[in-house]
Design an enzyme around this catalytic site. Structure first.
Site, short mmCIF file in Angstrom:
data_model
loop_
_atom_site.label_atom_id
_atom_site.label_comp_id
_atom_site.label_asym_id
_atom_site.label_seq_id
_atom_site.Cartn_x
_atom_site.Cartn_y
_atom_site.Cartn_z
N ASP A 195 0.86 -1.19 0.00
CA ASP A 195 0.00 0.00 0.00
C ASP A 195 0.90 1.25 0.00
O ASP A 195 2.12 1.15 0.15
CB ASP A 195 -0.85 -0.05 1.28
CG ASP A 195 -1.90 1.06 1.37
OD1 ASP A 195 -2.32 1.58 0.31
OD2 ASP A 195 -2.31 1.39 2.50
N ASP A 207 -9.04 4.18 -2.31
CA ASP A 207 -10.01 4.59 -1.30
C ASP A 207 -11.30 5.14 -1.90
O ASP A 207 -11.51 6.36 -1.98
CB ASP A 207 -9.37 5.61 -0.36
CG ASP A 207 -8.21 4.99 0.41
OD1 ASP A 207 -8.14 3.75 0.48
OD2 ASP A 207 -7.38 5.75 0.95
N GLU A 217 2.69 5.18 -3.90
CA GLU A 217 2.72 6.18 -5.00
C GLU A 217 4.06 6.91 -5.07
O GLU A 217 4.43 7.28 -6.19
CB GLU A 217 1.57 7.18 -4.81
CG GLU A 217 0.20 6.55 -4.97
CD GLU A 217 -0.20 5.63 -3.81
OE1 GLU A 217 0.30 5.86 -2.70
OE2 GLU A 217 -0.96 4.68 -4.03
#
Ligand code: MIG
Length: 710
Positions: free
Chosen positions: A345, A425, A348
């Protein structure tokens, strides 16, 4: 052979000697590459998207008119291509909004985008500089900017890639159909690896199931309530102070025992790992990372420090081969806790106190091997991809005999080679429920076949009605996982009352019954690049009325899924008969999508199971719908469900050929490929016709005959 070598040599010269950079050339009969005048190979190669550099084999024929025009504007590098009238545009990866991309602007800059709100959702967690175009006549093309630098993609008056980096090359694929373009794309950028069978099962997550006793409770509930499920997920709270590769001893005193408990009940465990490493001397990951000089540097060459969950963190520089190795090595002790899969997770990378929620564009990556040193502006979009590539290599080393599973939030065109993805999300809203379909479809049209959103919606409370609709649809996503944010209501299938629980059970029963078909579709994705979930227009690429349908979708070629809430759907012509795969009436509640079988198709359906450790193909029901000529066909792929035996021939492909004459239907079953020795199977045939369904008896034979009684 000699010519090949010569061509390779020529290509090498072309790429390294700037003066001789070719302006264009064919790298396959379908594919042309176009170079801008000032192309600097060092600023772009090796490509992150292409599996390997392909030599130019011929000049681009004059007849190919779709070519990029290169230009420079305000210090930015552009490539512009015309959009012929009547052309439908797709792909562009993980994007918000409708399936059809005409008129959209997409920012290719991976962003932690809670609720998809930042920048109006013009950029999400992944970047795919790729457009799939379908012309009015059904022929198709694909355009790829082979460029990892920050860029924007405009699909307005023309197709325009505008990059903050130096001039980049553009690859254009031509094909007689979108399928053919997608096959060629995935030949160039690779296909997904065949996942372990269990990864295709339903999965249950929450931020976070804790402590250990809650995990066991959730797992047991699935079994007690007879709701099929394969995986329980462990979000960041299992860690000790959010330090990666550690466990909070008070909440998870014995992670191996926790995983063993899950295994004893037929579950797998997937545990999260983020990229940020807590700056804390004495913490082994930090210490070994520092000793190896593995951290991303700021513009002045100092270790960059940014805040994430653990507080101040340093970030591995995944462009460095040494760092990739070190990172992969961290998984040894971790996986040895009997962990089955990994969730990467925040890659980015997300940085709480960094500019624009990430690290500064001026940060430096040192590269190594074939990779040049470069700024974050160049490597940001591939940070997550390089992270999961490194994770994958490490996990494979620990468990060489097992198929790995990694879920990544960030990604780039080509990252499907290393892992699956979810759409980040999202929100518990009808809008996000509906949007999940075009999102998964466009990811599939960009090479990533293995994706899905958080079922139920991550952010905010979910109402029973919304959850019922979402789980009923979610049973058909390639990646099918329920997830929920902290401080939201319980979102397990039983948390919304009996009616919704029954709907969830029905939905997941349908998925597990369809497992033989799903697994076959994953094999197809892994070998041809055809997505598991496909847009309706794939059924008839010349029917322009289907081009914007994004409520209904296809599963493979043979099933059409129409959500219960869908309105004004445009469905393909021809006969598509509704089928029930779980009992007599799949549509007995108000949630389940209508699943329709294509006339001309045979789809294998298995027995009801509670998880894939129970999966067997020894008795199958063949759903048959014959076409106007009385024929129908289908296939089944089987292998061990895990491991790599299939690469050495331990698999079997069976083909089903059905023929109807008058009131009689004969189905022949033959093994057409693979060395796997199949035990004799028992088959039942369901013949789906306009007048209803005819069910035959179970027989143990490779020919099944069924007659309509008069
Ligand atoms: O800043 O690990 O998208 O699925 O539950 C939030 C906690 C970090 C973001 C992921 C979400 C996950 C959450 N993570």
């Amino acid at each position: 052979m000699k010519t090949k070598l010569l061509l390779l040599a020529t290509c090498f010269v072309w790429l390294t000697t700037e003066a001789k950079t070719p302006k264009s050339g064919l790298i396959s009969p379908q594919t042309a590459v176009y170079y801008p005048e000032t192309f600097d190979a060092k600023a772009h190669l090796p490509s992150f998207s292409l599996v390997k550099e392909l030599p130019v084999t011929a000049n681009v024929p004059e007849s190919r008119t779709l070519r990029p025009h290169f230009s420079t504007r305000d210090n930015k590098s552009c490539a512009t291509l015309p959009i012929e009238p009547g052309t439908s545009l797709y792909g562009t990866g993980e994007v918000k909004g409708s399936l059809l991309r005409n008129g959209k602007t997409i920012k290719l800059w991976n962003t932690d985008n809670y609720e998809y709100k930042r920048d109006e959702g013009k950029r999400l967690y992944q970047s795919h500089p790729w457009v799939l175009g379908v012309r009015a006549n059904g022929t198709a093309f694909g355009v790829m900017a082979d460029n990892s630098w920050k860029q924007e993609l405009q699909l307005t008056d023309s197709m325009r890639f505008i990059s903050d980096g130096p001039a980049f090359r553009v690859i254009v694929i031509e094909g007689d159909s979108p399928q053919s373009v997608l096959k060629e794309l995935t030949r160039l950028i690779g296909r997904i690896e065949m996942p372990p069978l269990w990864a295709i099962g339903y999965q249950q997550s929450r931020y976070s199931y804790e402590p250990d006793s809650r995990v066991r409770e959730v797992a047991s509930e699935f079994r007690n309530r007879k709701i099929p499920c394969d995986v329980i997920w462990f979000d960041i709270d299992y860690m000790d102070k959010f330090k990666i590769f550690t466990f909070d001893k008070s909440k998870f005193p014995d992670p191996k025992a926790t995983n063993n408990y899950l295994h004893s009940k037929g579950f797998k465990g997937i545990w999260m790992i983020d990229p940020g490493v807590k700056l804390e001397e004495g913490y082994n990951v930090y210490d070994s990372g520092t000793a190896g000089n593995h951290w991303v540097k700021d513009s002045l060459g100092r270790d960059y420090v940014g805040k994430v969950w653990p507080g101040d963190c340093k970030f591995p520089d995944f462009t460095r081969p040494e760092t990739q190795l070190w990172w992969g090595g961290l998984y040894k002790d971790f996986m040895n806790q009997n962990i089955d899969g990994v969730w990467n997770d925040m890659n980015e990378p997300a940085v709480f106190d960094g500019p624009d929620a990430t690290m500064p564009e001026s940060n430096m990556h040192r590269g190594g091997g074939d990779l040049q040193p470069g700024s974050h502006l160049r490597y940001h979009n591939v940070y997550g991809m390089l992270m999961i590539k490194s994770s994958l290599a490490g996990i494979k080393k620990v468990n060489p005999g097992k198929r790995p599973f990694i879920l990544s939030r960030s990604g780039f065109l080509g990252s499907h080679r290393y892992g699956a993805t979810w759409t980040g999300d999202n929100v518990a809203s009808v809008e996000h429920l509906k949007m999940s379909i075009p999102m998964v479809l466009n990811l599939g049209l960009s090479g990533q076949s293995f994706s899905g959103p958080d079922i139920g919606g991550f952010i905010n409370n979910t109402t029973p009605e919304l959850f019922g609709q979402w789980i009923a649809l979610g049973a058909f996503y390639p990646f099918s996982r329920g997830h929920a944010c902290k401080d939201t209501n319980d979102k397990e299938p039983w948390a919304f009352g009996t009616e919704v629980e029954n709907a969830a059970r029905k939905a997941l029963n349908r998925r597990y019954r369809l497992m033989p078909y799903f697994y076959t579709l994953f094999h197809e994705a892994a070998t041809t690049g055809m997505p598991v979930m496909r847009p309706v227009f794939f059924a008839d690429t010349r029917d322009t009325s289907l081009r914007s349908e994004d409520q209904a979708f296809l599963l493979g070629e043979n099933l059409l899924v129409v959500p219960r809430w869908a309105t004004n759907t445009r469905l393909p012509k021809g006969d598509w008969h509704s089928i029930s795969v779980d009992g007599k009436n799949d549509l007995s509640d108000n949630y389940q999508p209508d699943v329709k079988l294509r006339a001309g198709a045979v789809v294998p359906v298995g027995k009801l199971i509670q998880n894939t450790t129970e999966y067997k193909t020894d008795s199958l029901t063949l759903y048959v719908s014959t076409d106007a000529t009385g024929k129908a066909g289908g296939t089944l792929y089987e292998d061990a469900g895990d491991g790599y035996g299939y690469q050495k021939g331990d698999y079997a492909i069976s083909s089903f050929a059905a023929t109807s004459t008058g009131d009689k239907l004969v189905v022949n079953i033959t093994q057409t490929a693979g060395k796997r020795v199949l035990k004799a199977k028992t088959f039942q045939v369901k013949w789906i016709t306009a007048d209803g369904t005819l069910t035959g008896k179970w027989v143990k034979s490779n020919t099944v005959t069924l007659s309509k009684k008069r």
